[in-house]
Write an enzyme that holds these catalytic residues in place. Structure first.
Site, PDB file in Angstrom:
ATOM      1  N   HIS A  72       1.022  -1.128  -0.100  1.00 16.93           N
ATOM      2  CA  HIS A  72      -0.047  -0.085  -0.230  1.00 16.93           C
ATOM      3  C   HIS A  72       1.005   1.336  -0.067  1.00 16.93           C
ATOM      4  O   HIS A  72       1.561   1.417   0.838  1.00 16.93           O
ATOM      5  CB  HIS A  72      -0.884   0.124   1.353  1.00 16.93           C
ATOM      6  CG  HIS A  72      -2.167  -0.631   1.092  1.00 16.93           C
ATOM      7  ND1 HIS A  72      -3.128  -0.468   1.756  1.00 16.93           N
ATOM      8  CD2 HIS A  72      -2.345  -1.791   0.208  1.00 16.93           C
ATOM      9  CE1 HIS A  72      -4.279  -1.426   1.152  1.00 16.93           C
ATOM     10  NE2 HIS A  72      -3.660  -2.157   0.547  1.00 16.93           N
ATOM     11  N   TYR A 200      -9.057   5.427   7.696  1.00 17.27           N
ATOM     12  CA  TYR A 200      -9.472   5.709   9.106  1.00 17.27           C
ATOM     13  C   TYR A 200     -10.288   6.901   9.248  1.00 17.27           C
ATOM     14  O   TYR A 200      -9.869   8.023   8.913  1.00 17.27           O
ATOM     15  CB  TYR A 200      -7.916   6.123   9.734  1.00 17.27           C
ATOM     16  CG  TYR A 200      -7.137   5.072   9.849  1.00 17.27           C
ATOM     17  CD1 TYR A 200      -6.005   4.784   8.745  1.00 17.27           C
ATOM     18  CD2 TYR A 200      -6.832   4.310  11.151  1.00 17.27           C
ATOM     19  CE1 TYR A 200      -5.293   3.745   8.805  1.00 17.27           C
ATOM     20  CE2 TYR A 200      -5.968   3.344  11.071  1.00 17.27           C
ATOM     21  CZ  TYR A 200      -4.910   2.985  10.024  1.00 17.27           C
ATOM     22  OH  TYR A 200      -4.060   2.062  10.135  1.00 17.27           O
ATOM     23  N   PRO A 292      -4.867  -0.203  18.508  1.00 15.77           N
ATOM     24  CA  PRO A 292      -4.452  -0.652  17.045  1.00 15.77           C
ATOM     25  C   PRO A 292      -4.624   0.530  16.283  1.00 15.77           C
ATOM     26  O   PRO A 292      -4.216   0.268  15.128  1.00 15.77           O
ATOM     27  CB  PRO A 292      -5.598  -1.445  16.879  1.00 15.77           C
ATOM     28  CG  PRO A 292      -6.811  -1.187  17.787  1.00 15.77           C
ATOM     29  CD  PRO A 292      -6.113  -0.601  19.053  1.00 15.77           C
ATOM     30  N   LYS A 296       0.601  -0.535  15.012  1.00 12.18           N
ATOM     31  CA  LYS A 296       1.976  -0.726  15.590  1.00 12.18           C
ATOM     32  C   LYS A 296       2.214  -2.013  16.459  1.00 12.18           C
ATOM     33  O   LYS A 296       3.501  -2.399  16.792  1.00 12.18           O
ATOM     34  CB  LYS A 296       2.280   0.338  16.219  1.00 12.18           C
ATOM     35  CG  LYS A 296       2.528   1.730  15.517  1.00 12.18           C
ATOM     36  CD  LYS A 296       4.094   1.540  14.765  1.00 12.18           C
ATOM     37  CE  LYS A 296       3.920   2.616  13.854  1.00 12.18           C
ATOM     38  NZ  LYS A 296       4.009   2.341  12.271  1.00 12.18           N
ATOM     39  N   TYR A 384       4.008   6.307  10.473  1.00 11.85           N
ATOM     40  CA  TYR A 384       3.223   5.094  10.134  1.00 11.85           C
ATOM     41  C   TYR A 384       4.072   3.972   9.364  1.00 11.85           C
ATOM     42  O   TYR A 384       3.882   2.967   9.718  1.00 11.85           O
ATOM     43  CB  TYR A 384       1.940   5.702   9.251  1.00 11.85           C
ATOM     44  CG  TYR A 384       0.937   4.849   9.100  1.00 11.85           C
ATOM     45  CD1 TYR A 384      -0.468   4.512   9.845  1.00 11.85           C
ATOM     46  CD2 TYR A 384       0.807   3.724   8.149  1.00 11.85           C
ATOM     47  CE1 TYR A 384      -1.253   3.762   9.705  1.00 11.85           C
ATOM     48  CE2 TYR A 384      -0.054   2.642   7.895  1.00 11.85           C
ATOM     49  CZ  TYR A 384      -0.981   2.684   8.644  1.00 11.85           C
ATOM     50  OH  TYR A 384      -2.080   1.692   8.616  1.00 11.85           O
TER      51      TYR A 384
HETATM   52  C1  PHB Z   1      -6.507  -4.471  10.246  1.00 10.94           C
HETATM   53  O1  PHB Z   1      -6.500  -4.689   9.221  1.00 10.94           O
HETATM   54  O2  PHB Z   1      -6.742  -5.395  11.089  1.00 10.94           O
HETATM   55  C2  PHB Z   1      -6.074  -3.437  10.807  1.00 10.94           C
HETATM   56  C3  PHB Z   1      -5.252  -2.413   9.976  1.00 10.94           C
HETATM   57  C4  PHB Z   1      -4.790  -1.250  10.610  1.00 10.94           C
HETATM   58  C5  PHB Z   1      -4.829  -0.943  11.923  1.00 10.94           C
HETATM   59  C6  PHB Z   1      -5.599  -1.680  12.711  1.00 10.94           C
HETATM   60  C7  PHB Z   1      -6.104  -3.030  12.188  1.00 10.94           C
HETATM   61  O3  PHB Z   1      -4.710   0.496  12.330  1.00 10.94           O
END
Ligand code: PHB
Ligand code: APR
Length: 389
Positions: A72, A200, A292, A296, A384
């Site tokens: 990505h 997000y 989450p 990280k 990130y």
């Molecule tokens: C996920 O795909 O489960 C996932 C991706 C990014 C995050 C948290 C969980 O920040």
């Protein structure tokens, strides 16, 4: 029984450490409380930093990751209908890899089997003894028998609820914690992802995340009060809430379907210092938990292993203990920076129950600032994609 490094816990931290040590000729035994099926059924996050990918390659498990993983180049942060794209590649030159932690764990088990690793499952009553002497040993029950494993070092890779951290006396440990007043309700569904990148989403209705595992497997989350139970959330209610948090254009084209997994996880920031007590070292979730939101958790576990594995190899093969002496400080410096980023992302994107009306304006202003300032986007991107080890 005798080995060089006794590893408590067969999650990603323990397996990766064992794999790297064995490849360098160091003997290990892994003691895991659960069955292998149980470990491999846990659905966890799915974003790997480039540094994590490099470590997995070094461990000899890069092949399926590169075949099935999704590189990505960016992600979106949104505030209602405002979508801010963070272009990792343009801002830092480095993409991330979307590949489930469950798959990482499966790859590590396969690689460990190929090396003939000794991994004991369904062990109980694990006790770490004499960690501050030169002859530590671990006692445990396996197959109905009480056993003893002598070793030179113990790696505590047994997660947040394990025994390793609690083996360090309370007057030596310092714990830092922030508990957030919400959890994430996550689902997996066999539907095409909402977008080809992660979203997000911050909104008046709270936080949501649109993520994925593959072209036909999506992972979505919405923020929920800690008092909610999975049973409170029908699929219909989940999809409706998710849509209410996503930008209109994304919500309108979202493909919904039955969930094939649904669970709630609380959000917490936690660090226990130091990471070393005599010949015992803490690694991964045994020492620290991040919410989450910054993706990280697994990446931090891997950076701990980066510092510890070479340190143990140096100590065991050359008698050079400078690496193990430096482990706790080196790992903690990076851990705290990831703690800060995860806390900041969490605060920037979630609605806090009972908050004043100023809070939502701060989130909105942060998103507007990100939309306009390349400097702000670069700072976010740098964190990130993963700070250097
Ligand atoms: C996920 O795909 O489960 C996932 C991706 C990014 C995050 C948290 C969980 O920040
Ligand atoms: N004895 C033996 N094994 C134990 C014990 C014990 N007393 N307690 C826990 N375990 C095992 C658990 O069953 C689990 O398989 O230790 C393992 C720890 O694995 P994880 O919790 O996955 O922790 P870690 O390997 O550090 O991985 C960190 O996992 O939780 C996510 O977000 C986190 O992505 C990060 C990653």
């Amino acid at each position: 029984m005798r080995t060089q490094v006794a590893i408590i816990g067969g999650g990603p931290s323990g397996l990766l450490l064992s794999q790297l040590l064995m490849r360098a000729g160091v003997e290990t035994v892994v003691l895991e409380r659960a069955t292998r099926d149980h470990v491999l059924s846990r659905i966890r996050a799915g974003v790997l930093e480039a540094g994590t990918v490099a470590m997995l390659e070094e461990a000899g498990v890069g092949e399926r990751l590169h075949r099935d993983g999704l590189p990505h180049d960016g992600c979106y942060l949104t505030d209602d209908d405002l979508m801010v794209r963070i272009d990792f590649r343009e801002l830092t030159g480095t993409p991330v890899m979307v590949y489930g932690q469950t798959e990482v764990t499966a790859d590590l088990y396969a690689a460990q089997d190929a090396l003939g690793a000794e991994i004991l499952h369904e062990v109980s009553d694990v006790v770490i003894n004499d960690a501050t002497t030169n002859a530590p040993y671990v006692t445990f029950t396996h197959g109905g028998e009480q056993k003893r494993l002598d070793c030179a070092f113990v790696a505590g890779c047994d997660g947040f609820h394990g025994v390793s951290r609690k083996t360090i006396p309370e007057d030596v440990r310092r714990e830092f914690e922030r508990v957030y007043p919400f959890g994430w309700l996550g689902i997996l569904s066999e539907t095409p992802p909402a977008d080809h990148e992660l979203i997000y989403a911050n909104s008046a209705n709270g936080f949501a995340l649109a993520s994925m595992r593959s072209e036909m497997l999506s992972r979505y989350y919405v923020q929920v009060p800690l008092t909610d139970k999975v049973e409170d959330w029908s699929d219909a209610r989940f999809w409706e809430t998710l849509k209410s948090c996503l930008p209109t254009g994304v919500a309108d084209t979202l493909v919904t379907g039955p969930s094939i997994e649904k669970s709630i996880a609380p959000l917490r920031s936690f660090v226990s210092e130091p990471l070393r007590w005599g010949r015992l070292f803490l690694v991964g979730d045994a020492a620290h938990i991040v919410p989450p939101t910054g993706a990280k958790g697994l990446n931090l576990a891997v950076s701990d292993v980066f510092y510890l594995n070479q340190a143990l190899i140096d100590a065991l093969t050359r008698g050079d203990e400078s690496g193990i002496d430096a482990y706790s400080d080196r790992a903690l410096t990076r851990i705290w920076k990831a703690m800060r980023f995860s806390w900041q992302m969490t605060t920037m994107l979630h609605r806090f129950e009972g908050e004043d009306n100023f809070a939502a304006q701060m989130r909105k202003a942060t998103l507007n600032h990100l939309a306009q300032s390349e400097t702000a986007r670069r700072d976010l991107a740098e964190n990130y994609i993963g700070l250097p080890f």
